[in-house]
Design an enzyme around this catalytic site. Structure first.
Site, PDB file in Angstrom:
ATOM      1  N   ASP A 178       0.712  -1.256  -0.235  1.00  0.00           N
ATOM      2  CA  ASP A 178       0.006  -0.019   0.090  1.00  0.00           C
ATOM      3  C   ASP A 178       0.903   1.230   0.064  1.00  0.00           C
ATOM      4  OD1 ASP A 178      -1.796   2.020   0.637  1.00  0.00           O
ATOM      5  OD2 ASP A 178      -3.061   0.511   1.748  1.00  0.00           O
ATOM      6  N   HIS A 209      -2.564  -0.704  -2.668  1.00  0.00           N
ATOM      7  CA  HIS A 209      -3.648   0.365  -2.343  1.00  0.00           C
ATOM      8  C   HIS A 209      -4.990  -0.046  -3.267  1.00  0.00           C
ATOM      9  CE1 HIS A 209      -6.015   3.212   0.320  1.00  0.00           C
ATOM     10  NE2 HIS A 209      -6.470   3.694  -0.994  1.00  0.00           N
TER      11      HIS A 209
END
Length: 240
Positions: A178, A209
């Site tokens: 992420d 993400h």
């Protein structure tokens, strides 16, 4: 033979508790009765195609899906994608101007409204993504939601001190790569989960993400399928 679930999409009005006005929520209602309700918490792109598609999927599972317009105090009806730099800039500007405490109060209003929608059995939870993933964790610490599910929430490490307040199941989906939550953030969240049976966290290897964003640029079908399966199990356990 299982009866096919049909759905109906629409919109409802929700009154803000601070007297600021009324805001809209996109809804998808299944044909099954009675059932629980799920408040779907938007990303920084507003209630867009991805959020509406998520509501549809949740309704096809047999739950009432309610996606409130959380940016209504700044700009009602935000509907952006992750496909252009201009939309990203607008989305970040909205996020930076967003009052999270007011957002939680609006989500509590949405949750209370959802519990009393026709056909609801009185149980209701949240599922949030990105900014919504953070707000889902805040709902776990600050509301009476029966279950809360967070997908790649941002700045979750800042919420670890509130974890002791959690009384209902919280499921956290974390992307290993992420770009908005580095290894230090992930480590802090995983450490904060230890010894708290109400909280379950899963890390999805080699995904970025928004790996579960429908038609998103980082969508990963394998990780999304696994995460969504765990979400379905959590909703069934909490909402019936």
């Amino acid at each position: 033979m299982t009866e096919k679930i049909t759905t109906t999409a629409g919109s409802i009005d929700i009154e803000a508790t601070d007297g600021a006005g009324v805001f809209k929520a996109f809804t998808v209602t299944p044909s099954t009765r009675p059932t629980g309700a799920v408040v779907v918490i938007q990303e920084i792109f507003g209630v867009n195609d991805a959020i509406r598609a998520t509501c549809q999927e949740i309704a096809e599972m047999g739950y009432i899906a309610v996606a409130p317009d959380l940016f209504w105090r700044q700009q009602p009806g935000v509907d952006l994608t992750d496909k252009s730099e201009a939309e990203w800039k607008q989305a970040f500007a909205l996020m930076n101007g967003f009052d999270q405490d007011k957002g939680i109060e609006d989500l509590k209003s949405a949750l209370a409204t959802a519990r009393h929608l026709p056909g609801c059995n009185g149980r209701a939870g949240t599922v949030g993504f990105c900014l919504g993933g953070r707000l889902a964790v805040m709902m776990a610490t600050r509301s009476d939601a029966d279950v809360n599910i967070s997908y790649y929430g941002v700045m979750l490490d800042k919420l670890v001190p509130e974890f002791n307040a959690i009384r209902h199941p919280l499921l956290i989906h974390i992307a290993e790569q992420d770009e908005f939550a580095n290894e230090a953030v992930r480590t802090a969240v995983l450490a904060g989960v230890q010894g708290k049976p109400e909280i379950t966290a899963h890390v999805y290897p080699a995904v970025q993400h928004a790996f579960a964003r429908v038609n998103g640029v980082h969508y990963d079908r394998r990780a999304a399928t696994i995460a969504n399966g765990r979400t379905a199990e959590a909703l069934m356990a909490a909402l019936g």
